[in-house]
Scaffold this motif. Structure first.
Motif, PDB file in Angstrom:
ATOM      1  N   GLY A   1       0.819  -1.208   0.000  1.00 56.02           N
ATOM      2  CA  GLY A   1       0.000   0.000   0.000  1.00 56.02           C
ATOM      3  C   GLY A   1       0.852   1.257   0.000  1.00 56.02           C
ATOM      4  O   GLY A   1       2.018   1.230  -0.389  1.00 56.02           O
ATOM      5  N   GLN A   2       0.284   2.369   0.469  1.00 53.92           N
ATOM      6  CA  GLN A   2       1.041   3.616   0.513  1.00 53.92           C
ATOM      7  C   GLN A   2       1.536   3.950   1.921  1.00 53.92           C
ATOM      8  O   GLN A   2       2.351   4.854   2.089  1.00 53.92           O
ATOM      9  CB  GLN A   2       0.214   4.771  -0.028  1.00 53.92           C
ATOM     10  CG  GLN A   2      -1.003   5.152   0.791  1.00 53.92           C
ATOM     11  CD  GLN A   2      -1.756   6.322   0.164  1.00 53.92           C
ATOM     12  OE1 GLN A   2      -1.473   6.729  -0.968  1.00 53.92           O
ATOM     13  NE2 GLN A   2      -2.707   6.871   0.896  1.00 53.92           N
ATOM     14  N   ALA A   3       1.066   3.207   2.930  1.00 52.06           N
ATOM     15  CA  ALA A   3       1.479   3.485   4.308  1.00 52.06           C
ATOM     16  C   ALA A   3       2.987   3.365   4.454  1.00 52.06           C
ATOM     17  O   ALA A   3       3.584   2.352   4.089  1.00 52.06           O
ATOM     18  CB  ALA A   3       0.769   2.526   5.263  1.00 52.06           C
ATOM     19  N   THR A   4       3.597   4.412   4.995  1.00 52.47           N
ATOM     20  CA  THR A   4       5.045   4.489   5.188  1.00 52.47           C
ATOM     21  C   THR A   4       5.274   4.993   6.602  1.00 52.47           C
ATOM     22  O   THR A   4       4.799   6.076   6.958  1.00 52.47           O
ATOM     23  CB  THR A   4       5.676   5.441   4.145  1.00 52.47           C
ATOM     24  OG1 THR A   4       5.427   4.912   2.832  1.00 52.47           O
ATOM     25  CG2 THR A   4       7.172   5.595   4.357  1.00 52.47           C
ATOM     26  N   TYR A   5       5.978   4.205   7.432  1.00 51.68           N
ATOM     27  CA  TYR A   5       6.025   4.537   8.859  1.00 51.68           C
ATOM     28  C   TYR A   5       7.151   3.791   9.579  1.00 51.68           C
ATOM     29  O   TYR A   5       7.708   2.817   9.054  1.00 51.68           O
ATOM     30  CB  TYR A   5       4.686   4.167   9.516  1.00 51.68           C
ATOM     31  CG  TYR A   5       4.294   2.715   9.315  1.00 51.68           C
ATOM     32  CD1 TYR A   5       4.735   1.714  10.170  1.00 51.68           C
ATOM     33  CD2 TYR A   5       3.475   2.345   8.246  1.00 51.68           C
ATOM     34  CE1 TYR A   5       4.391   0.380   9.970  1.00 51.68           C
ATOM     35  CE2 TYR A   5       3.124   1.019   8.035  1.00 51.68           C
ATOM     36  CZ  TYR A   5       3.584   0.041   8.899  1.00 51.68           C
ATOM     37  OH  TYR A   5       3.256  -1.268   8.707  1.00 51.68           O
ATOM     38  N   HIS A   6       7.463   4.269  10.796  1.00 51.19           N
ATOM     39  CA  HIS A   6       8.371   3.593  11.721  1.00 51.19           C
ATOM     40  C   HIS A   6       7.580   3.134  12.929  1.00 51.19           C
ATOM     41  O   HIS A   6       6.737   3.868  13.451  1.00 51.19           O
ATOM     42  CB  HIS A   6       9.483   4.546  12.183  1.00 51.19           C
ATOM     43  CG  HIS A   6      10.168   4.077  13.440  1.00 51.19           C
ATOM     44  ND1 HIS A   6       9.802   4.527  14.705  1.00 51.19           N
ATOM     45  CD2 HIS A   6      11.166   3.182  13.637  1.00 51.19           C
ATOM     46  CE1 HIS A   6      10.558   3.931  15.610  1.00 51.19           C
ATOM     47  NE2 HIS A   6      11.388   3.112  14.996  1.00 51.19           N
ATOM     48  N   ARG A   7       7.838   1.899  13.374  1.00 48.35           N
ATOM     49  CA  ARG A   7       7.251   1.378  14.604  1.00 48.35           C
ATOM     50  C   ARG A   7       8.322   0.707  15.439  1.00 48.35           C
ATOM     51  O   ARG A   7       9.323   0.210  14.898  1.00 48.35           O
ATOM     52  CB  ARG A   7       6.138   0.366  14.290  1.00 48.35           C
ATOM     53  CG  ARG A   7       4.849   1.004  13.788  1.00 48.35           C
ATOM     54  CD  ARG A   7       3.774  -0.022  13.527  1.00 48.35           C
ATOM     55  NE  ARG A   7       2.555   0.612  13.039  1.00 48.35           N
ATOM     56  CZ  ARG A   7       1.581  -0.024  12.422  1.00 48.35           C
ATOM     57  NH1 ARG A   7       1.670  -1.330  12.216  1.00 48.35           N
ATOM     58  NH2 ARG A   7       0.505   0.622  12.019  1.00 48.35           N
ATOM     59  N   PHE A   8       8.091   0.690  16.766  1.00 48.14           N
ATOM     60  CA  PHE A   8       9.061   0.086  17.686  1.00 48.14           C
ATOM     61  C   PHE A   8       8.346  -0.878  18.613  1.00 48.14           C
ATOM     62  O   PHE A   8       7.342  -0.513  19.243  1.00 48.14           O
ATOM     63  CB  PHE A   8       9.774   1.175  18.496  1.00 48.14           C
ATOM     64  CG  PHE A   8      10.752   0.623  19.505  1.00 48.14           C
ATOM     65  CD1 PHE A   8      11.866  -0.094  19.092  1.00 48.14           C
ATOM     66  CD2 PHE A   8      10.553   0.824  20.868  1.00 48.14           C
ATOM     67  CE1 PHE A   8      12.764  -0.599  20.016  1.00 48.14           C
ATOM     68  CE2 PHE A   8      11.440   0.322  21.792  1.00 48.14           C
ATOM     69  CZ  PHE A   8      12.554  -0.394  21.368  1.00 48.14           C
ATOM     70  N   ASP A   9       8.855  -2.110  18.690  1.00 44.47           N
ATOM     71  CA  ASP A   9       8.361  -3.126  19.619  1.00 44.47           C
ATOM     72  C   ASP A   9       9.309  -3.142  20.812  1.00 44.47           C
ATOM     73  O   ASP A   9      10.437  -3.646  20.700  1.00 44.47           O
ATOM     74  CB  ASP A   9       8.326  -4.489  18.935  1.00 44.47           C
ATOM     75  CG  ASP A   9       7.735  -5.584  19.819  1.00 44.47           C
ATOM     76  OD1 ASP A   9       7.780  -5.452  21.059  1.00 44.47           O
ATOM     77  OD2 ASP A   9       7.249  -6.592  19.262  1.00 44.47           O
ATOM     78  N   SER A  10       8.872  -2.589  21.939  1.00 40.59           N
ATOM     79  CA  SER A  10       9.757  -2.464  23.102  1.00 40.59           C
ATOM     80  C   SER A  10      10.102  -3.816  23.715  1.00 40.59           C
ATOM     81  O   SER A  10      11.169  -3.972  24.309  1.00 40.59           O
ATOM     82  CB  SER A  10       9.107  -1.560  24.155  1.00 40.59           C
ATOM     83  OG  SER A  10       7.856  -2.087  24.553  1.00 40.59           O
TER      84      SER A  10
ATOM     85  N   GLU B   1      11.893   8.830   7.823  1.00 40.19           N
ATOM     86  CA  GLU B   1      11.523   7.689   8.659  1.00 40.19           C
ATOM     87  C   GLU B   1      12.632   7.340   9.644  1.00 40.19           C
ATOM     88  O   GLU B   1      12.352   6.940  10.782  1.00 40.19           O
ATOM     89  CB  GLU B   1      11.174   6.479   7.784  1.00 40.19           C
ATOM     90  CG  GLU B   1       9.964   6.698   6.885  1.00 40.19           C
ATOM     91  CD  GLU B   1       8.742   7.190   7.648  1.00 40.19           C
ATOM     92  OE1 GLU B   1       8.543   6.781   8.812  1.00 40.19           O
ATOM     93  OE2 GLU B   1       7.980   8.001   7.086  1.00 40.19           O
ATOM     94  N   PHE B   2      13.884   7.496   9.244  1.00 37.79           N
ATOM     95  CA  PHE B   2      14.978   7.204  10.175  1.00 37.79           C
ATOM     96  C   PHE B   2      15.027   8.239  11.294  1.00 37.79           C
ATOM     97  O   PHE B   2      15.382   7.915  12.431  1.00 37.79           O
ATOM     98  CB  PHE B   2      16.316   7.153   9.443  1.00 37.79           C
ATOM     99  CG  PHE B   2      17.385   6.461  10.243  1.00 37.79           C
ATOM    100  CD1 PHE B   2      17.358   5.081  10.412  1.00 37.79           C
ATOM    101  CD2 PHE B   2      18.406   7.182  10.833  1.00 37.79           C
ATOM    102  CE1 PHE B   2      18.329   4.434  11.170  1.00 37.79           C
ATOM    103  CE2 PHE B   2      19.380   6.542  11.584  1.00 37.79           C
ATOM    104  CZ  PHE B   2      19.343   5.165  11.752  1.00 37.79           C
ATOM    105  N   ALA B   3      14.664   9.482  10.993  1.00 29.76           N
ATOM    106  CA  ALA B   3      14.590  10.496  12.052  1.00 29.76           C
ATOM    107  C   ALA B   3      13.533  10.120  13.082  1.00 29.76           C
ATOM    108  O   ALA B   3      13.699  10.384  14.282  1.00 29.76           O
ATOM    109  CB  ALA B   3      14.293  11.870  11.450  1.00 29.76           C
TER     110      ALA B   3
END
Length: 235
Positions: A47-56, A111-113
């Protein structure tokens, strides 16, 4: 899968490689001082979703680059709807020049920021694109990381025979952008996971007033940020 979509996925793979091979090694030691054993995975979504996620729990950072985002940044009419276009122009990244190559290189840095922002504890509820985030993003550009990513994408695309244009394009005229909207049009704006949907109540000179669903919240949204929703019969 169409040839264009397949190429967008291949370009997305390049964004993953650039992030993992250029941006991550330069920050890995700093990250692991604060989050021991942290790992980064980059992937391409359809899709178009572009994101960063973190699994603690797993100390796992995930950056997703949407193939449809890559496709949207191939031409001015759709590229201008993305925050990355406004950042390049307003903050004078790459001398303010919009091109597909510049937009995709900047997307890696954006995204890296967010990853760096999360590690620093500055990604706050309701305050994502905040001053700390833009300080980190500015640093990635001013320290030459963005140019490194840009050079890598250009060289690898050329080597793999992928179309990745560095030719600047001119955003559509403001009047043209406004004229495409009418009262009653259903639209969305913002990026996942905070995307909102609604209906245009008023068309202004540079913005549209949008009533969001559900509820009665109203927003004045720059026309560049609006995306048309396809309404199914009976909606």
């Amino acid at each position: 899968m169409s040839p264009d979509h397949h190429q967008s996925i291949q370009l997305g793979d390049l964004l993953c490689e650039a992030t993992e091979q250029l941006l991550w090694p330069s920050a890995r030691h700093w990250v692991r001082e604060r989050q021991p054993n942290s790992l980064l995975e980059c992937r391409v979504g359809h899709g178009q979703a572009t994101y960063h996620r973190f699994d603690s729990r797993q100390q796992h950072h995930l950056i997703t680059y949407g193939a449809r985002m890559v496709a949207a940044k191939q031409q001015a009419e759709t590229a201008i709807q993305w925050l990355s276009s406004r950042e390049i122009q307003q903050r004078r990244y790459f001398a303010g020049e919009l091109s597909t190559l510049n937009l995709l290189a900047h997307t890696c840095c954006h995204e890296f920021a967010h990853l760096l922002q999360q590690v620093a504890g500055k990604r706050l509820r309701g305050s994502v694109h905040n001053r700390h985030f833009y300080g980190l993003l500015d640093d990635l550009h001013h320290q030459g990381r963005a140019e490194e990513v840009r050079g890598y994408l250009a060289e690898e695309a050329r080597r793999r025979n992928l179309a990745l244009s560095a030719t600047p394009f001119t955003p559509p005229d403001q009047r043209t952008l406004v004229d495409q909207w009418q009262v009653g049009d259903r639209v969305s704006f913002g990026e996942p996971p905070r995307r909102k949907r609604g209906r245009i109540l008023k068309v202004n000179r540079k913005t549209c007033t949008v009533a969001c669903d559900p509820g009665t919240a109203r927003y004045r949204v720059p026309v560049q940020m609006l995306r048309r929703l396809v309404v199914s019969p009976g909606d």
